[in-house]
Each structure stands twice: as C-alpha cells, then as structure tokens.
Design an enzyme around this catalytic site. Structure first.
Site, PDB file in Angstrom:
ATOM      1  N   SER A   1       3.654  -3.885  -0.097  1.00 16.65           N
ATOM      2  CA  SER A   1       3.518  -5.029   0.289  1.00 16.65           C
ATOM      3  C   SER A   1       4.062  -5.979  -1.590  1.00 16.65           C
ATOM      4  O   SER A   1       3.708  -4.827  -2.116  1.00 16.65           O
ATOM      5  CB  SER A   1       2.267  -4.867   0.252  1.00 16.65           C
ATOM      6  OG  SER A   1       1.790  -6.122  -0.199  1.00 16.65           O
TER       7      SER A   1
ATOM      8  N   TYR B   1      -7.064  -3.575   0.839  1.00 18.99           N
ATOM      9  CA  TYR B   1      -5.515  -3.912   0.769  1.00 18.99           C
ATOM     10  C   TYR B   1      -5.001  -3.867  -0.491  1.00 18.99           C
ATOM     11  O   TYR B   1      -3.627  -2.739  -0.209  1.00 18.99           O
ATOM     12  CB  TYR B   1      -5.310  -5.199   1.127  1.00 18.99           C
ATOM     13  CG  TYR B   1      -4.677  -5.401   1.688  1.00 18.99           C
ATOM     14  CD1 TYR B   1      -3.098  -4.793   2.952  1.00 18.99           C
ATOM     15  CD2 TYR B   1      -3.337  -6.447   1.251  1.00 18.99           C
ATOM     16  CE1 TYR B   1      -2.226  -5.074   3.690  1.00 18.99           C
ATOM     17  CE2 TYR B   1      -1.863  -6.166   1.562  1.00 18.99           C
ATOM     18  CZ  TYR B   1      -1.215  -5.942   2.948  1.00 18.99           C
ATOM     19  OH  TYR B   1       0.113  -5.932   2.770  1.00 18.99           O
TER      20      TYR B   1
END
Length: 247
Positions: free
Chosen positions: A141, A154
């Site tokens: 990400s 996350y």
C-alpha cells in the site's frame, strides 16, 4: 497475438473482489492459467465462470494453517506448478488511534495481512524453487510510505510487507525468483464504495491527479511485474497513487 503471461501458471489470493479480482482478470487476459483463491467461495466461483477454462476457483482462508499447508499440492494438481503469485489477500481493521487500538482487531489484521501473506509466499517460493523460478507480486500500500491516522494496524502491516518482499528478493535472486510489491493509493474497491460520496470526494482531492485509482490500473502494474518484461526488477515497491507520494 499472445499475452505477456502466455503459458504461465498463477495463483491470485483475495481474488473475489477489488484489486485481486482485477488482477485475476488481467492475468487471464494476458494468457495465464489462474487459480482464484478467496475466503468468499461464491465470489471466486462466479469469477471463474466469467473467465472461462483458464480459471478455477478455490475457497481459501489465508489464516487457516491446514488449508495453506495443503495449498502446494492443490496447485501441483491443478496447474502442475506455479510461475506467478499475486499475494493479494488483505483486510483493513477497525478505525482507532494507536493508544486505543483494540488488540483483537490488531491481531486479526496481522494474521491476514502479514502472517497470511508470509505463509502464502512460502508456498509460492517452494513451488517456484521446484520449477526453476517465478515472480511474486505482493499487494502492499501507499501506507508503507505515508501513514494514515486511526489505521495503525493496517499501516504497520503494509510496511511489514515491504520488508518481507525485500528480504525474499535478496534470498532468492540467484534462483530466478523475483519478488516485488505494488503500493496502491486510494483505489475504488468495495470498501471505498461503502463510504459517503462526500468523503470519497475529499480523498480524491488529496490526489494530484484529482481522482482515485481504479483496480484495473493496479492490475496493469501487477501484470508487468509478473511478466518477463520485468526480468531485472526485484525487491521493489511500486507506488500507484496518482503522484500523491511525490510531495
């Protein structure tokens, strides 16, 4: 005209929706035979029916050790080995600031995003060593580069994936195995689609291009990294974020 992945044998995890679904479609379009794995069996069964004879569905929970232990045999049986792994399965976790972050939520994110991805990478590496090489593309990400408040589990997990990819790239470079990651920015996935449109507009305004990314744009880069065209690319995180990380 043959595709960039013609004849390649591939596994895509998290293939039931979002970026994984787009990667699966792209891999098949580029000529690969693909096992579509997802915890949601109905989703990958429907996708396999859409994609035709080069695709088959597999219900797989990457946190289920017994299932992952048997995955290599499933892939040997269905594909005869493995050339490409799109190590994509992941989850978000609950929103909370770090000092209040619930540990059950943290542990869940870690089991899926890091431990699950590591176990799937182990399977991919084992089969690629047997077959003389291959390419692994893990979905990290932009969060591996730029943090987001109230998303510590996350963000930490996606940073860990970058280190996981770099380590494996060094370990297996002499054995014709390349390991890379894509780093999507804000992307139109089912999670984004559930958000308030005004919030999505605010997120898009953070992107210099003025829009969020599409899953197919992530899949295009994944297909390049999976292909022999990227034969000298390994150990890298490719950010796909409309220039958001540039400044």
């Amino acid at each position: 005209m043959s595709g960039r992945l013609e004849g390649k044998r591939a596994l895509v995890t998290g293939a039931g929706s979002g970026i994984g679904k787009a990667i699966a479609r792209k891999f098949v379009a580029e000529g690969a035979r693909v096992v579509l794995a997802d915890v949601n069996e109905d989703a990958v069964t429907a996708l396999a029916a859409e994609l035709g004879e080069r695709a088959s569905a597999l219900q797989l929970d990457v946190t289920d050790d017994a299932a992952v232990d048997g995955l290599a045999d499933v892939l040997r049986e269905r594909l005869g080995g493995l050339d490409v792994l799109a190590n994509n399965a992941g989850t978000n976790g609950p929103p909370a600031r770090s000092h209040e972050y619930p540990m059950d939520g943290f542990d869940m994110v870690w089991r899926v995003n890091v431990r699950g991805a590591f176990r799937i990478q182990q399977v991919g590496l084992t089969l690629m060593l047997e077959g003389g090489g291959g390419s692994i593309v893990t979905t990290s990400s932009i969060g591996a580069e730029r943090a987001t408040p109230a998303a510590s589990a996350y963000i930490i997990s996606k940073g860990a994936l970058r280190s996981m990819v770099q380590t494996a790239a060094l370990e297996y470079a002499q054995e014709n195995i390349r390991v890379n990651a894509i780093g999507p920015g804000i992307t139109r996935t089912p999670w984004i689609d559930r958000l308030d449109p005004d919030l999505v507009a605010q997120l898009a305004a953070q992107v210099p291009q003025g829009r969020i990314g599409e899953p197919a744009e992530m899949a295009n880069v994944a297909a390049f990294l999976a292909s022999d065209e990227a034969s000298h690319v390994s150990g890298q995180l490719w950010l796909i974020d409309g220039a958001r990380s540039a400044g």
